[in-house]
Design a protein around this motif. Structure first.
Motif, PDB file in Angstrom:
ATOM      1  N   GLY A 115       0.787  -1.218   0.000  1.00 39.25           N
ATOM      2  CA  GLY A 115       0.000   0.000   0.000  1.00 39.25           C
ATOM      3  C   GLY A 115       0.824   1.274   0.000  1.00 39.25           C
ATOM      4  O   GLY A 115       0.284   2.372  -0.092  1.00 39.25           O
ATOM      5  N   VAL A 116       2.142   1.128   0.109  1.00 43.39           N
ATOM      6  CA  VAL A 116       3.043   2.279   0.145  1.00 43.39           C
ATOM      7  C   VAL A 116       4.041   2.212  -0.998  1.00 43.39           C
ATOM      8  O   VAL A 116       4.252   3.161  -1.726  1.00 43.39           O
ATOM      9  CB  VAL A 116       3.787   2.357   1.510  1.00 43.39           C
ATOM     10  N   GLY A 117       4.671   1.036  -1.146  1.00 43.49           N
ATOM     11  CA  GLY A 117       5.671   0.850  -2.186  1.00 43.49           C
ATOM     12  C   GLY A 117       7.064   0.763  -1.615  1.00 43.49           C
ATOM     13  O   GLY A 117       7.262   0.463  -0.429  1.00 43.49           O
ATOM     14  N   VAL A 118       8.051   1.059  -2.445  1.00 44.80           N
ATOM     15  CA  VAL A 118       9.450   0.932  -2.052  1.00 44.80           C
ATOM     16  C   VAL A 118       9.840   2.112  -1.159  1.00 44.80           C
ATOM     17  O   VAL A 118       9.741   3.268  -1.560  1.00 44.80           O
ATOM     18  CB  VAL A 118      10.367   0.879  -3.287  1.00 44.80           C
ATOM     19  N   VAL A 119      10.281   1.781   0.052  1.00 48.28           N
ATOM     20  CA  VAL A 119      10.737   2.803   0.989  1.00 48.28           C
ATOM     21  C   VAL A 119      12.249   2.971   0.892  1.00 48.28           C
ATOM     22  O   VAL A 119      12.772   4.084   0.944  1.00 48.28           O
ATOM     23  CB  VAL A 119      10.312   2.451   2.427  1.00 48.28           C
ATOM     24  N   SER A 120      12.958   1.862   0.794  1.00 45.97           N
ATOM     25  CA  SER A 120      14.409   1.941   0.579  1.00 45.97           C
ATOM     26  C   SER A 120      14.822   0.829  -0.368  1.00 45.97           C
ATOM     27  O   SER A 120      14.216  -0.243  -0.395  1.00 45.97           O
ATOM     28  CB  SER A 120      15.175   1.824   1.902  1.00 45.97           C
ATOM     29  N   LYS A 121      15.840   1.096  -1.143  1.00 48.69           N
ATOM     30  CA  LYS A 121      16.435   0.089  -2.016  1.00 48.69           C
ATOM     31  C   LYS A 121      17.333  -0.822  -1.185  1.00 48.69           C
ATOM     32  O   LYS A 121      17.709  -0.479  -0.060  1.00 48.69           O
ATOM     33  CB  LYS A 121      17.251   0.776  -3.107  1.00 48.69           C
ATOM     34  N   PRO A 122      17.720  -1.987  -1.705  1.00 47.56           N
ATOM     35  CA  PRO A 122      18.740  -2.787  -1.014  1.00 47.56           C
ATOM     36  C   PRO A 122      20.031  -1.990  -0.853  1.00 47.56           C
ATOM     37  O   PRO A 122      20.414  -1.212  -1.728  1.00 47.56           O
ATOM     38  CB  PRO A 122      18.937  -3.978  -1.958  1.00 47.56           C
ATOM     39  N   PHE A 123      20.689  -2.171   0.290  1.00 47.84           N
ATOM     40  CA  PHE A 123      21.920  -1.435   0.580  1.00 47.84           C
ATOM     41  C   PHE A 123      23.096  -2.255   0.046  1.00 47.84           C
ATOM     42  O   PHE A 123      23.789  -2.965   0.788  1.00 47.84           O
ATOM     43  CB  PHE A 123      22.034  -1.191   2.081  1.00 47.84           C
ATOM     44  N   ALA A 124      23.325  -2.108  -1.248  1.00 49.57           N
ATOM     45  CA  ALA A 124      24.200  -3.021  -1.974  1.00 49.57           C
ATOM     46  C   ALA A 124      25.619  -3.049  -1.441  1.00 49.57           C
ATOM     47  O   ALA A 124      26.232  -4.116  -1.325  1.00 49.57           O
ATOM     48  CB  ALA A 124      24.200  -2.652  -3.458  1.00 49.57           C
ATOM     49  N   ASP A 125      26.183  -1.901  -1.095  1.00 48.44           N
ATOM     50  CA  ASP A 125      27.597  -1.854  -0.715  1.00 48.44           C
ATOM     51  C   ASP A 125      27.777  -1.620   0.782  1.00 48.44           C
ATOM     52  O   ASP A 125      28.770  -1.043   1.223  1.00 48.44           O
ATOM     53  CB  ASP A 125      28.336  -0.777  -1.507  1.00 48.44           C
ATOM     54  N   CYS A 126      26.817  -2.078   1.577  1.00 48.50           N
ATOM     55  CA  CYS A 126      26.883  -1.918   3.029  1.00 48.50           C
ATOM     56  C   CYS A 126      26.941  -3.284   3.708  1.00 48.50           C
ATOM     57  O   CYS A 126      26.422  -4.275   3.179  1.00 48.50           O
ATOM     58  CB  CYS A 126      25.659  -1.177   3.566  1.00 48.50           C
ATOM     59  N   GLU A 127      27.532  -3.314   4.886  1.00 49.38           N
ATOM     60  CA  GLU A 127      27.437  -4.479   5.755  1.00 49.38           C
ATOM     61  C   GLU A 127      26.157  -4.356   6.586  1.00 49.38           C
ATOM     62  O   GLU A 127      25.682  -3.243   6.850  1.00 49.38           O
ATOM     63  CB  GLU A 127      28.652  -4.554   6.672  1.00 49.38           C
ATOM     64  N   PRO A 128      25.576  -5.474   7.029  1.00 48.47           N
ATOM     65  CA  PRO A 128      24.357  -5.393   7.844  1.00 48.47           C
ATOM     66  C   PRO A 128      24.501  -4.471   9.055  1.00 48.47           C
ATOM     67  O   PRO A 128      23.578  -3.737   9.400  1.00 48.47           O
ATOM     68  CB  PRO A 128      24.118  -6.843   8.263  1.00 48.47           C
ATOM     69  N   TRP A 129      25.680  -4.483   9.707  1.00 49.54           N
ATOM     70  CA  TRP A 129      25.844  -3.628  10.887  1.00 49.54           C
ATOM     71  C   TRP A 129      25.818  -2.156  10.515  1.00 49.54           C
ATOM     72  O   TRP A 129      25.332  -1.324  11.295  1.00 49.54           O
ATOM     73  CB  TRP A 129      27.130  -3.973  11.641  1.00 49.54           C
TER      74      TRP A 129
END
Length: 624
Positions: free
Chosen positions: A523-537
């Motif tokens: 009902g909203v859509g994409v809020v953020s893209k995948p963080f391709a060049d980041c570590e999970p932390w």
């Protein structure tokens, strides 16, 4: 517990016309007037004179009409919040949301000059203190030295974080007797100067403020900023391609922050919601703050020495009576997980018909529950609020618009400005652990989970009666006062305290998923893209800082120093998504429309033009 009035840093945050008395253990408040620096031959004749001279440095934390009109909202909002895009603006302020600042910007120049005003006072004070044989016999000598150094370091950090290498005026120097001074030759030279001050301040000061006067610098404040400074030095080493120099500084940052944590001086408040209430001045979570209150007799005055316009800037023009210089983004709003109470405690929205029901706050949808002001009465209720022909997100902060209705006839605005909270110290410590030990460090992840337990209300459980009793008295007192004829006294806190614990998603699992998949809401859509060049932390710390510190002045600096600012803008605010402000459909499209590219060079602000003209040895920063 004593509080120090405006000239030191904190006023007894009482609204006399509202019958409010802020206190802690009901001890007397220390009341002082505005201070300049006393003449050198007078300042150290007595201990009382020396304390008055020190007050002249603290006085620079507040606005005045000559140097920094609306200091602590502008320019702090511009430097600390707008560059993240999590807060936004209309009018000429919008330039601060697209890296559009220029060297002739008035707010930029005032903040630069204001900082050196404080530094010049600190330099004069420290020179006199060190050269006075009389002062060495003062009981408060170490405190006077430590507080002056901590304040000088604080203002230098503001300059260093925003302008990069700047002139480092030392003891006895100011821009009157030293009109021409070149910037520090290297980042290390600048940060080492700041670090030396903070190390000495930490040695001089105690965990409790001198004379129990809250508002004075303490050992905890000095050590927290010392850890911050070492992390900045580590960041600058990485930024300049000297990654091998980063780790030793991270070890030193970890050691300083560890002292703050193991001292047990600070702790997280049981409820995030209450931190901005009038009666919550200097809670145990607070490491360093300014409490803005100009005292009885200044209500209704239009004198910049008597108020700042935080209510007007922050409050809604759509039913709140405000000016509307600060709007929060829908990208930030949707980043909160359902059940995260930080969202409802931090912001209120217009009653947006397009907003999915599950994302409509039970307390803060269509109203400010603290001020009991309805939003959307003019029907301007889309995702975007039309303000003077421009669109801005229909979301307003309740951290700054919390304690008083925005009324043109009464501009006085009691408000908390947190510069360093214990949650920020914990996040900084966790970042050091991750960078030193790797992305799976269990202690670091546990710190994030600890803060998230509070965010979801679990630390409120069993404390509801005590919290209601402590904080509800002020809001009851508003009923029937001028401008509050429709206000109804309540028996319970505007945002109910939780009575049952709820499950909280494990941070490492949740943010690993966000890193890999981004965030998309039905009902909203994409809020953020995948963080391709980041570590999970990195995603965890960056996103948690956004949720924890919205509308707080440390956010941009923390995101920049941790190298997440550019990534946040790239993945949370992707370029070309949404509709431009000229499109007729903009009102019902929640996206920030970014049509500009992030420029790393603009992480450093331009030296103000008037400084370039005045100081013959200063050079403009690259790119301006």
């Amino acid at each position: 517990m004593k509080y120090i009035n405006k000239s030191i840093i904190i006023a007894a945050m009482g609204v006399a016309t509202m019958g409010l008395n802020t206190s802690c253990n009901n001890d007397d408040f220390l009341t002082v007037d505005h201070y300049g620096i006393l003449p050198a031959d007078q300042m150290f004749k007595t201990e009382a004179d020396a304390v008055s001279g020190l007050n002249g440095i603290y006085d620079c934390l507040f606005a005045d009409s000559k140097y920094a009109d609306a200091w602590n909202f502008k320019p702090q909002l511009f430097f600390g919040c707008h560059p993240t895009l999590d807060t936004q603006a209309t009018g000429y302020d919008v330039n601060w949301c697209k890296q559009g600042w220029t060297s002739d910007d008035a707010d930029l120049g005032k903040s630069y000059n204001y900082s050196y005003r404080a530094i010049g006072r600190a330099n004069d004070f420290l020179t006199g203190l060190e050269s006075s044989d009389n002062a060495k016999n003062f009981k408060s000598y170490k405190y006077l030295d430590g507080e002056a150094r901590a304040l000088r370091a604080y203002f230098y950090m503001f300059l260093a974080e925003n302008w990069g290498r700047v002139p480092m005026l030392a003891n006895g120097e100011n821009f009157i007797n030293t009109p021409n001074k070149a910037a520090a030759e290297t980042d290390d030279e600048m940060w080492d100067f700041i670090i030396a001050d903070l190390k000495q301040a930490a040695e001089d000061l105690d965990w409790k403020p001198y004379n129990n006067e809250y508002g004075r610098c303490t050992k905890g404040m000095a050590l927290s900023y010392l850890g911050d400074a070492y992390m900045w030095k580590a960041y600058k080493a990485r930024f300049n391609g000297k990654t091998e120099e980063s780790k030793p500084n991270l070890e030193l940052a970890k050691a300083a922050l560890s002292q703050v944590i193991t001292s047990k001086t600070y702790e997280l408040a049981p409820s995030y919601s209450t931190l901005w209430d009038v009666d919550e001045a200097w809670p145990k979570e607070c490491v360093w703050q300014v409490v803005n209150d100009m005292g009885a007799g200044n209500y209704g005055k239009w004198d910049s020495d008597a108020h700042i316009f935080n209510n007007f800037f922050a409050a809604s023009t759509n039913g709140g009576g405000g000016w509307g210089s600060e709007y929060l983004s829908w990208e930030l709003y949707f980043s909160y997980e359902l059940g995260d109470k930080r969202r409802d405690a931090s912001m209120c929205t217009s009653p947006v018909a397009e907003l999915p029901i599950q994302y409509r706050s039970a307390t803060s949808y269509g109203q400010n529950p603290f001020m009991q002001q309805k939003l959307g009465s003019d029907g301007n209720n889309g995702y975007m609020f039309a303000n003077g022909g421009e669109y801005a997100p229909a979301i307003w902060t309740m951290k700054l618009w919390r304690c008083q209705r925005a009324q043109w006839t009464n501009p006085h605005s009691p408000c908390h400005f947190y510069y360093k909270r214990y949650s920020g110290v914990l996040f900084d410590y966790a970042e050091c652990l991750f960078r030193l030990n790797g992305g799976d460090d269990p202690e670091a992840w546990n710190i994030i989970d600890q803060i998230r337990q509070r965010a979801f209300g679990n630390t409120e459980v069993g404390k509801g009666a005590a919290l209601n009793s402590k904080f509800n008295a002020y809001y009851k007192s508003l009923a029937g006062l001028g401008g509050y004829s429709d206000y109804v006294a309540k028996n319970n806190y505007p945002i109910p305290f939780d009575s049952v614990s709820v499950p909280v998603p494990v941070a490492q699992i949740y943010y690993t998923k966000i890193k890999n998949e981004g965030l998309t809401i039905d009902g909203v859509g994409v809020v953020s893209k995948p963080f391709a060049d980041c570590e999970p932390w990195e995603v965890a710390l960056g996103q948690e800082r956004r949720k924890e510190f919205s509308s707080e002045w440390n956010l941009k600096a923390d995101l920049q120093r941790s190298e997440f600012l550019e990534k946040s803008i790239e993945y949370n605010y992707p370029k070309g998504v949404g509709l431009p402000n000229t499109d007729q459909g903009k009102k019902n499209n929640w996206h920030y429309y970014r049509n500009w590219d992030f420029n790393k060079q603009r992480l450093v602000m331009p030296i103000p033009q008037n400084e370039i003209l005045r100081n013959k040895l200063i050079k403009q920063n690259p790119g301006y």
